[in-house]
Each structure stands twice: as structure tokens, then as C-alpha cells.
Design an enzyme around this catalytic site. Structure first.
Site, PDB file in Angstrom:
ATOM      1  N   SER A 147       0.250   6.733   3.818  1.00 21.59           N
ATOM      2  CA  SER A 147       1.320   5.942   4.417  1.00 21.59           C
ATOM      3  C   SER A 147       2.700   6.323   3.885  1.00 21.59           C
ATOM      4  O   SER A 147       3.718   5.930   4.453  1.00 21.59           O
ATOM      5  CB  SER A 147       1.081   4.446   4.181  1.00 21.59           C
ATOM      6  OG  SER A 147      -0.079   4.011   4.850  1.00 21.59           O
TER       7      SER A 147
ATOM      8  N   GLY B 216      -1.346   3.720   7.978  1.00 19.40           N
ATOM      9  CA  GLY B 216      -0.756   5.027   8.241  1.00 19.40           C
ATOM     10  C   GLY B 216       0.753   4.977   8.106  1.00 19.40           C
ATOM     11  O   GLY B 216       1.340   3.909   7.920  1.00 19.40           O
TER      12      GLY B 216
ATOM     13  N   CYS C 113      -2.490  -2.813   8.446  1.00 21.65           N
ATOM     14  CA  CYS C 113      -1.180  -2.177   8.300  1.00 21.65           C
ATOM     15  C   CYS C 113      -0.693  -1.523   9.597  1.00 21.65           C
ATOM     16  O   CYS C 113      -0.401  -2.216  10.549  1.00 21.65           O
ATOM     17  CB  CYS C 113      -1.220  -1.204   7.129  1.00 21.65           C
ATOM     18  SG  CYS C 113       0.416  -0.771   6.502  1.00 21.65           S
TER      19      CYS C 113
ATOM     20  N   ASN D 269       2.232  -1.913   1.710  1.00 21.97           N
ATOM     21  CA  ASN D 269       3.018  -0.694   1.838  1.00 21.97           C
ATOM     22  C   ASN D 269       3.440  -0.545   3.288  1.00 21.97           C
ATOM     23  O   ASN D 269       2.749   0.072   4.096  1.00 21.97           O
ATOM     24  CB  ASN D 269       2.202   0.528   1.399  1.00 21.97           C
ATOM     25  CG  ASN D 269       2.934   1.829   1.665  1.00 21.97           C
ATOM     26  OD1 ASN D 269       4.136   1.831   1.906  1.00 21.97           O
ATOM     27  ND2 ASN D 269       2.212   2.937   1.630  1.00 21.97           N
TER      28      ASN D 269
ATOM     29  N   HIS E 225      -3.112  -4.929   2.604  1.00 16.48           N
ATOM     30  CA  HIS E 225      -4.243  -4.036   2.344  1.00 16.48           C
ATOM     31  C   HIS E 225      -5.381  -4.763   1.628  1.00 16.48           C
ATOM     32  O   HIS E 225      -5.398  -4.818   0.394  1.00 16.48           O
ATOM     33  CB  HIS E 225      -3.790  -2.843   1.500  1.00 16.48           C
ATOM     34  CG  HIS E 225      -2.949  -1.868   2.253  1.00 16.48           C
ATOM     35  ND1 HIS E 225      -3.461  -0.736   2.848  1.00 16.48           N
ATOM     36  CD2 HIS E 225      -1.619  -1.872   2.530  1.00 16.48           C
ATOM     37  CE1 HIS E 225      -2.489  -0.077   3.450  1.00 16.48           C
ATOM     38  NE2 HIS E 225      -1.367  -0.745   3.280  1.00 16.48           N
TER      39      HIS E 225
ATOM     40  N   GLU F 276      -8.253  -3.713   1.163  1.00 15.84           N
ATOM     41  CA  GLU F 276      -9.022  -2.743   0.379  1.00 15.84           C
ATOM     42  C   GLU F 276      -8.376  -2.433  -0.965  1.00 15.84           C
ATOM     43  O   GLU F 276      -8.950  -1.715  -1.790  1.00 15.84           O
ATOM     44  CB  GLU F 276      -9.217  -1.447   1.176  1.00 15.84           C
ATOM     45  CG  GLU F 276      -8.061  -0.456   1.151  1.00 15.84           C
ATOM     46  CD  GLU F 276      -6.866  -0.872   1.988  1.00 15.84           C
ATOM     47  OE1 GLU F 276      -5.847  -0.154   1.965  1.00 15.84           O
ATOM     48  OE2 GLU F 276      -6.941  -1.918   2.679  1.00 15.84           O
TER      49      GLU F 276
END
Length: 357
Positions: free
Chosen positions: A45, A219, A247, A289, A332, A334
Site C-alpha cells: 500500500s 492496496g 482498505c 494505512n 486492517h 489482519e
């Protein structure tokens, strides 16, 4: 060797060159994570951006290649207050200095990253140049900085061909728009067979594989640049296959269903962002992010409703799609780096696929 960071507003920071000595122009963004610098460096990203780490000491536990979130680092440049050249960690395999040199990533250390971050917060994200040329010409550089755009970076970071991570459970099609490894790992750990597809894979191919669920990954870049991908996601939306998006995937699904996105002043990047689940009022501390956000002001409730909100600034952090087995999040779950508070959302996706069966 001296190095210079030149911002498009004319501000110049002087420090020491780290990593590669090549000259680079990029979008300058900051990350507030205290740890996880390797995961930040290898997060796709960040393609098209140079990252400022606000934590003052970076590199103190070295590089462990097992912790990389992709095959290589993606930022155009790396900006730190102090770089540790003597890591202390039994898992360390390399120094961050050598890592940057190995992958030709230019950087600068020894500048006041607090002052730089305050500029980016007050004036917004801006472009900049990292250079070791002591005879730079500011009048020539500034127009180049203003003209820089990240462009279509998803095509740059996606996998070249599909591949499969075996599992005995539900079959998940993971669309790779710049996916971090831990997304597939979180699905794999729950028994899923994960087939990872390149970003430009036609929707018809995904549907024909008859997956139990579809995952849209994170991404880089402006989601509105992904015009052909948005069209294909619209076709996936029109199926009955459960979909979970993270995201950039979250933004692309919103655009595919008629919503809008806009660029934030300086974005959310770090491992300490609180988000509230509007269904149960639970607050997660999340890893984030992103520099773009879904605009919920004109969101059609017949299509989707807000599911998560950022506690700090009230921006949208997720959507639940009306009458569909689809939910999407801006943050996120994860992690890598960051807290694992919201990892339970993968369990929610697993239940959606069980119901579908």
C-alpha cells in the site's frame, strides 16, 4: 554523506543519506507505529509514497525476513530521526541499512521528524524529493514536485499470476490489489483454501471458480484510478457470494456501488487508531494505512450503511451492504503491524460463508 528532503512548499530538511543514494520524488506520508517497521516497509500500500516514521529510533531489532508482508519493500523512500545500525534481537538476520541498500530504497536520517510531521498535519500530505545533490536548484525542483502523482500503482504491486494456498475448508478467492501476506494467512489459519488472483482478473473467472467467499485486499493509490477493477467488482457485487473487503478493497466496493471517495488531509497510518463497531458499540484499536476515505454524506441506505466509524475524527471505517452478504472495513483486521483486536472479523466472514453453504 549529506542528504536533503525538499518539500513542495519549499521547506528543506538536511540530514544523512541512508540506503540507496539515488534521487527520488514521491508523496511524503507519516506512520505513527512504534514497532513493525519491516511490515510497514513491505506493505504494498506504500507504493508511490515515501514514509516518515514518527517513532524516533528505527531498526533496533533488525530485519527478520520471515516477517515481510510481501516479497520486497515498496516505499519510494524512507525518512527517520535515528537509524540503529547495531540491532539486538535473536531473530535478526540483517540491518535495516543493508536492507534499504539491497532493495535500492533511498532514505534520510537525522532530521527533525516531529517538525516534518507537524508540517504534514497542518498543510496536508505533500510531495517531496530525497536527494544527495548539494547543488540542487529549488526553482527547478518545485514544479517537478507539484506535478508528481502516484498514478496507477495497483498494477505495479499485484501478483503476476494466480496461485493457491491449500486448505480443507471454504474456498476463498482473494483479489490481490497489493495484498499483505497476513490476509491470506488469517484465512489459511481458519482452514480456508485461498486462491490469490491478479488485480485485473475478470469477474467472470472468479465467479466460474465457484468460491464460497471473495476477499478484496488492501492496496496503494487513488481508488478512482482503478476504473476497470471497479467495473469488475460491480459484477461481483451482483452475485450472492459473500464478500469481505479491506482498505482499498473497501473503497473500490463503495465506488462500484455508487458511493464516492475523497482524499484525506494527511490520512491514517499507524497501529493505534480507535474504531467503533456501530452494531455493538465495541471499540477496536486498529492498524491503518490509507489516504482516501469513503464519503458517507450521500450514501444510499438502500445500498449500504456505515458499520464502523473512526473515534478520533468521525470518518467512515466500514460499511454493511443492505440485503447482501457483504461487509467492508477501512482498517486492517489482519494487523502486521499493529494490534489484533479486530481479527474476529475474519471469523464473521467465516460464518457468512457457512450460512451461504
Amino acid at each position: 554523506m549529506r542528504a536533503f528532503l525538499i518539500l513542495e512548499d519549499g521547506t528543506v530538511f538536511t540530514g544523512t543519506s541512508i540506503g540507496s543514494t539515488r534521487e527520488v520524488i514521491s508523496e511524503i506520508v507519516f506512520n505513527t507505529s512504534m514497532t513493525g517497521y519491516l511490515e510497514v516497509l513491505t506493505d504494498p500500500s506504500y507504493a508511490g509514497q515515501a514514509v516518515v516514521m514518527t517513532y524516533p529510533l528505527i531498526g533496533n531489532y533488525g530485519i527478520c525476513y520471515e516477517d515481510m508482508e510481501s516479497d520486497r519493500p515498496w516505499p519510494d523512500g524512507y525518512i527517520v530521526r535515528e537509524l540503529s545500525r547495531m540491532p539486538s534481537n535473536f531473530r535478526s538476520e540483517d540491518t535495516i541499512q543493508h536492507f534499504l541498500e539491497k532493495y535500492d530504497i533511498p532514505g534520510i536520517e537525522g532530521i527533525d521528524t516531529r517538525a516534518l510531521t507537524k508540517i504534514l498535519r497542518e498543510k496536508g500530505t505533500m510531495n517531496g524529493m530525497i536527494t544527495t545533490n548539494e547543488h540542487y536548484n529549488l526553482e527547478e525542483i518545485l514544479p517537478k514536485l507539484k506535478a508528481y502523482t502516484t498514478g496507477k500503482v495497483v498494477e505495479k504491486v499485484t501478483c503476476k499470476e494466480k496461485y493457491v494456498l491449500p486448505g480443507d475448508g471454504p474456498k476463498v478467492a482473494l483479489m490481490d490489489f497489493g495484498a499483505k501476506r497476513n490476509i491470506a494467512r488469517c484465512l489459511n489459519e481458519r482452514g480456508c483454501e485461498v486462491t490469490v488472483y491478479p488485480a485485473l482478473t475478470p469477474a467472470e473467472e472468479i465467479i466460474a471458480s465457484n468460491p464460497d467467499g471473495i476477499m478484496l485486499s488492501n492496496g496503494p493509490g487513488d481508488p478512482k484510478e482503478c476504473t476497470s477493477i471497479i467495473e469488475e467488482i460491480g459484477k461481483l457485487y451482483n452475485t450472492e457470494i459473500p464478500i469481505f473487503a479491506i482498505c482499498l478493497g473497501h473503497q473500490l466496493m463503495a465506488l462500484a456501488t455508487g458511493a464516492d471517495t475523497h482524499k484525506m488531509k494527511y490520512g491514517h497510518r499507524g497501529g493505534n487508531h480507535p474504531v467503533k463497531d456501530l452494531e455493538n458499540n465495541r471499540v477496536y484499536i486498529s492498524s491503518q494505512n490509507h489516504g482516501y476515505v469513503v464519503d458517507t454524506e450521500h450514501l444510499d441506505p438502500k445500498v449500504a450503511v456505515p458499520a464502523f466509524v473512526n473515534v478520533n475524527d468521525g470518518t467512515n471505517e466500514g460499511l454493511a451492504y443492505t440485503g447482501k452478504n457483504i461487509f467492508t472495513v477501512q482498517f486492517h483486521p489482519e494487523a502486521s503491524p499493529g494490534p489484533r483486536d479486530s481479527g474476529v472479523l475474519f471469523d464473521r466472514f467465516m460464518k457468512m460463508m457457512e450460512v451461504k453453504k
